[in-house]
Design an enzyme around this catalytic site. Structure first.
Site, PDB file in Angstrom:
ATOM      1  N   ASP A 165     -18.305  52.910 -12.996  1.00 31.15           N
ATOM      2  CA  ASP A 165     -17.558  53.683 -13.986  1.00 31.15           C
ATOM      3  C   ASP A 165     -16.218  53.004 -14.223  1.00 31.15           C
ATOM      4  OD1 ASP A 165     -16.235  55.536 -15.536  1.00 31.15           O
ATOM      5  OD2 ASP A 165     -16.908  57.280 -14.377  1.00 31.15           O
ATOM      6  N   HIS A 166     -16.065  52.406 -15.395  1.00 32.91           N
ATOM      7  CA  HIS A 166     -14.853  51.641 -15.691  1.00 32.91           C
ATOM      8  C   HIS A 166     -13.628  52.542 -15.856  1.00 32.91           C
ATOM      9  CE1 HIS A 166     -12.740  48.042 -16.478  1.00 32.91           C
ATOM     10  NE2 HIS A 166     -13.720  47.382 -17.077  1.00 32.91           N
ATOM     11  N   ARG A 167     -13.825  53.850 -15.932  1.00 29.50           N
ATOM     12  CA  ARG A 167     -12.682  54.766 -15.950  1.00 29.50           C
ATOM     13  C   ARG A 167     -12.036  54.843 -14.578  1.00 29.50           C
ATOM     14  NH1 ARG A 167     -15.462  60.212 -17.628  1.00 29.50           N
ATOM     15  NH2 ARG A 167     -16.761  59.444 -15.898  1.00 29.50           N
TER      16      ARG A 167
ATOM     17  N   ALA B 169     -18.063  55.522 -18.675  1.00 27.37           N
ATOM     18  CA  ALA B 169     -17.794  54.202 -19.272  1.00 27.37           C
ATOM     19  C   ALA B 169     -18.496  53.151 -18.423  1.00 27.37           C
ATOM     20  CB  ALA B 169     -16.289  53.951 -19.320  1.00 27.37           C
TER      21      ALA B 169
END
Length: 397
Positions: free
Chosen positions: A366-368, A192
């Site tokens: 990584d937005h996760r 993400a």
């Protein structure tokens, strides 16, 4: 016996067959190169496991094959003569390692040129297309008949399916280019991506750099950036991590192995400086220069290209970028890109207009694993350490 494509690098799953160095019916000896393959990280040759005869080629040039695929069949013949298709090198003399792209090698083969006899004019003695043609002209007094001319490693081919497409040309989509495409596509589909932008005043850092240079200590801006990133990663370990969705956890890495996104003639490659957290800027500077040189000469080892935990892209020296949205080097969590520096009028704390050297940075994460607020705090810390270089003294152990 089946000669198969084996794993020649960590994480390798497939490779492109550049070209065969033998044909069916040839006799070869043990360790003689049989075929050249290309992964997203390197060009490698598969050697003969024993002396014998080539029975059959099982794949075609240009094919992309997975690890474990049978490349060719060999048969061992008892009492076969020692003489083979290539002349033997004198004992006690080691042949020099020839640096040349797969396409340059193809030109040499098709024109009967031994690259050991050609002097390279490229970086580190790398042999270019022009060097082969120069050798041919010197050796024969004329250019070869119908010489193959093309951009290096691109093999531009005119395609004329009909009159309307006479000006159309194609370039092959294979080798490192195809491997890079596969890896980038996988990263975009898996991670993400989110990119945060910041501008940093590097005026004081440039002055510090000149001071060091006047004292005989030349340290690149890139080495300083990498050391500062390591300090920030200690405080924000989420960006030096790897997400393990299967086991529902995030692995925080203690060691900082920083990848250097490097532009080469054959495409993007990322050598890795290991254990940056334990190295001085002077050592980092030296290793950066060495790894970049080896990347340009296609001489990196597997260890020097694998195991990265965070990647840096310094496109400022190209003088053509004010921002970007970099693709993360999966399975890493973050990538920081430094763009060109430009003098601009800025307003200081006294509301005065002053000229400062400003640089843009873009950080993909990584937005996760991390949120935007954490990324902003990370780049704020990075900005403070870059804008006031003397504060780095407080971080020395």
């Amino acid at each position: 016996m089946e000669v198969k494509l084996h794993d020649i690098g960590e994480g390798m799953t497939e490779a492109n067959v550049n070209h065969f160095l033998v044909k069916a019916g040839d006799t070869v000896k043990a360790d003689q190169p049989l075929v050249e393959v290309q992964t997203d990280k390197m060009t490698a040759e598969i050697p003969a496991p024993f002396s014998g005869r080539i029975k059959e080629l099982k794949v075609g040039e240009g094919e992309t094959i997975p690890v474990g695929t049978t490349v060719l069949l060999m048969e061992k013949e008892d009492g076969m003569p020692e003489a083979v298709t290539q002349p033997k090198k004198p004992q006690g003399i080691r042949a020099r390692r020839v640096l040349a792209s797969p396409y340059t090698r193809k030109i040499a083969r098709e024109n009967g040129v031994d690259l050991d006899e050609v002097t390279g004019s490229g970086a580190g003695g790398r042999i270019l297309d022009e060097d082969v043609y120069t050798f041919l002209q010197k050796d024969t007094g004329s250019q070869p008949e119908e010489p193959i001319r093309a951009e290096e490693a691109l093999e531009v081919q005119e395609v004329q399916p009909d009159a309307a497409a006479k000006d159309t040309s194609t370039i092959p989509f294979r080798g490192r280019r195809k491997q890079i495409a596969s890896k980038m596509t996988h990263s975009l589909r898996t991670i993400a991506h989110c990119t945060h932008f910041e501008e940093i005043d590097v005026t004081n850092l440039l002055e510090w750099k000149e001071t060091m240079k006047s004292r005989g200590q030349s340290i690149s801006m890139g080495a300083y950036f990498i050391k500062v990133i390591s300090i920030c990663l200690k405080e924000f370990p989420l960006f030096n991590a790897e997400l393990d969705e299967k086991n529902e956890c995030v692995h925080l890495k203690r060691e900082h192995h920083i990848g250097l996104a490097t532009d080469t003639e054959e495409g993007l490659i990322v050598p890795v400086i290991r254990n940056v957290e334990a190295k001085s800027m002077k050592i980092i500077h030296q290793e950066m220069k060495e790894l970049t040189r080896k990347a340009q000469e296609n001489r990196l080892t597997v260890k020097e290209m694998t195991g990265g935990t965070f990647t840096v892209s310094n496109v400022g020296p190209l003088n053509g970028s004010i921002g970007a949205t970099p693709i993360i080097n999966e399975p890493e969590t973050g990538l920081l890109a430094f763009h060109k520096t430009k003098k601009r009028p800025m307003v200081n704390e006294n509301d005065e207009i002053v000229i400062r050297s400003m640089m843009n940075v873009s950080m993909s994460f990584d937005h996760r694993v991390a949120d935007g607020g954490t990324a902003v705090r990370f780049t704020n810390r990075l900005r403070d350490l870059i804008e006031e270089p003397q504060t780095l003294l407080l971080e020395l152990i």
